[in-house]
Design a protein around this motif. Structure first.
Motif, mmCIF file in Angstrom:
data_model
loop_
_atom_site.group_PDB
_atom_site.id
_atom_site.type_symbol
_atom_site.label_atom_id
_atom_site.label_comp_id
_atom_site.label_asym_id
_atom_site.label_seq_id
_atom_site.Cartn_x
_atom_site.Cartn_y
_atom_site.Cartn_z
ATOM 1 N N TYR A 59 0.844 -1.503 0.426
ATOM 2 C CA TYR A 59 -0.015 0.060 0.258
ATOM 3 C C TYR A 59 0.890 1.042 0.399
ATOM 4 N N LYS A 60 2.408 1.240 0.441
ATOM 5 C CA LYS A 60 2.829 2.355 0.942
ATOM 6 C C LYS A 60 3.390 2.904 -0.736
ATOM 7 N N SER A 61 3.968 1.757 -1.712
ATOM 8 C CA SER A 61 4.046 1.767 -2.248
ATOM 9 C C SER A 61 3.510 2.518 -3.659
ATOM 10 N N GLN A 62 1.955 1.671 -3.327
ATOM 11 C CA GLN A 62 0.949 2.748 -4.191
ATOM 12 C C GLN A 62 0.362 3.810 -4.223
ATOM 13 N N ILE A 63 0.409 4.000 -3.054
ATOM 14 C CA ILE A 63 0.447 5.845 -2.330
ATOM 15 C C ILE A 63 1.753 6.499 -2.927
ATOM 16 N N LYS A 64 2.931 6.150 -2.605
ATOM 17 C CA LYS A 64 4.065 6.910 -3.006
ATOM 18 C C LYS A 64 4.033 6.918 -4.390
ATOM 19 N N ARG A 65 3.801 5.938 -5.429
ATOM 20 C CA ARG A 65 3.080 6.490 -6.336
ATOM 21 C C ARG A 65 2.537 7.044 -7.508
ATOM 22 N N GLN A 66 1.103 6.832 -6.457
ATOM 23 C CA GLN A 66 -0.259 7.652 -6.997
ATOM 24 C C GLN A 66 0.166 9.393 -6.125
ATOM 25 N N SER A 67 1.090 9.604 -5.621
ATOM 26 C CA SER A 67 1.137 10.965 -5.342
ATOM 27 C C SER A 67 2.604 11.544 -5.808
ATOM 28 N N GLY A 68 3.365 10.574 -6.847
ATOM 29 C CA GLY A 68 4.612 11.472 -7.263
ATOM 30 C C GLY A 68 5.534 11.122 -6.633
ATOM 31 N N GLY A 69 6.017 10.011 -5.635
ATOM 32 C CA GLY A 69 6.611 10.120 -4.422
ATOM 33 C C GLY A 69 7.295 9.228 -5.209
ATOM 34 N N GLY A 70 7.294 8.284 -6.061
ATOM 35 C CA GLY A 70 8.575 7.762 -5.761
ATOM 36 C C GLY A 70 9.250 8.499 -7.217
ATOM 37 N N ARG A 71 9.318 8.987 -7.877
ATOM 38 C CA ARG A 71 10.646 9.702 -8.644
ATOM 39 C C ARG A 71 10.239 11.595 -8.523
ATOM 40 N N ARG A 72 11.887 11.812 -8.602
ATOM 41 C CA ARG A 72 11.631 12.975 -9.036
ATOM 42 C C ARG A 72 11.501 13.765 -10.125
ATOM 43 N N GLN A 73 10.670 14.818 -10.223
ATOM 44 C CA GLN A 73 10.692 15.694 -11.676
ATOM 45 C C GLN A 73 12.362 16.533 -11.267
ATOM 46 N N PRO A 74 12.513 15.703 -13.159
ATOM 47 C CA PRO A 74 13.796 17.599 -13.475
ATOM 48 C C PRO A 74 13.331 18.932 -13.693
ATOM 49 N N GLN A 75 14.038 19.115 -12.519
ATOM 50 C CA GLN A 75 13.752 21.036 -12.427
ATOM 51 C C GLN A 75 14.437 21.336 -13.294
ATOM 52 N N ILE A 76 14.045 23.027 -13.885
ATOM 53 C CA ILE A 76 13.867 23.719 -15.017
ATOM 54 C C ILE A 76 15.766 24.338 -14.586
ATOM 55 N N GLU A 77 16.326 24.053 -14.009
ATOM 56 C CA GLU A 77 17.426 24.608 -13.524
ATOM 57 C C GLU A 77 18.714 23.273 -13.800
ATOM 58 N N ASP A 78 18.074 22.264 -13.383
ATOM 59 C CA ASP A 78 19.389 21.046 -13.322
ATOM 60 C C ASP A 78 19.037 21.481 -15.178
ATOM 61 N N LEU A 79 18.110 21.286 -15.994
ATOM 62 C CA LEU A 79 17.979 20.952 -17.888
ATOM 63 C C LEU A 79 19.087 22.290 -17.864
ATOM 64 N N GLU A 80 19.028 22.920 -17.351
ATOM 65 C CA GLU A 80 19.487 24.781 -18.160
ATOM 66 C C GLU A 80 20.826 24.155 -17.818
ATOM 67 N N THR A 81 21.234 23.579 -16.214
ATOM 68 C CA THR A 81 22.608 23.162 -15.890
ATOM 69 C C THR A 81 23.204 22.010 -16.803
ATOM 70 N N VAL A 82 22.717 21.828 -17.513
ATOM 71 C CA VAL A 82 23.385 20.422 -18.499
ATOM 72 C C VAL A 82 22.830 21.383 -20.011
ATOM 73 N N ARG A 83 22.158 21.868 -20.563
ATOM 74 C CA ARG A 83 22.170 22.851 -22.088
ATOM 75 C C ARG A 83 23.750 23.352 -21.597
ATOM 76 N N ASN A 84 24.036 24.523 -20.405
ATOM 77 C CA ASN A 84 25.099 24.908 -20.919
ATOM 78 C C ASN A 84 26.377 24.038 -20.731
ATOM 79 N N LEU A 85 25.769 23.063 -20.079
ATOM 80 C CA LEU A 85 27.761 22.973 -19.928
ATOM 81 C C LEU A 85 27.292 21.348 -21.930
#
Length: 102
Positions: A59-85
């Protein structure tokens, strides 16, 4: 065994609470990183209902998955850093760096 009746404090009428809801409430009280054993103890004390730890874990896994807690979404700043590199070092060099660090 899937639902537990609980008397509503306000109206005096009975309502059902699902096992998943018990786990959800236990996670809210104990925190999302609480171990299944801790959640099991909380559920037993609060709802007088014993759930197996493997069921709580599922149940804990299902709840985390439903709330998006299982994965970290990439942030705009992260993508800008990669682009600059890539601009500074070039795509091939960035790929080499990723291979070294991975």
């Amino acid at each position: 065994m899937a639902k537990k009746s609980e008397k509503s404090a306000e109206s005096g009428e009975k309502r059902s609470i699902s096992q998943m809801q018990m786990v959800r409430l236990a996670m809210q009280a104990k925190g999302p990183d609480a171990k299944p054993g801790e959640l099991q103890e909380y559920i037993l004390n609060e709802f007088h209902h014993e759930l197996p730890t493997n069921l709580i874990s599922n149940y804990k896994s299902q709840i985390k998955r439903q709330s998006g807690g299982g994965r970290r979404q990439p942030q705009i700043e992260d993508l800008e850093t990669v682009r600059n590199l890539i601009k500074r070092l070039g795509a091939d060099q960035v790929k080499r760096l990723v291979d070294v660090l991975a």
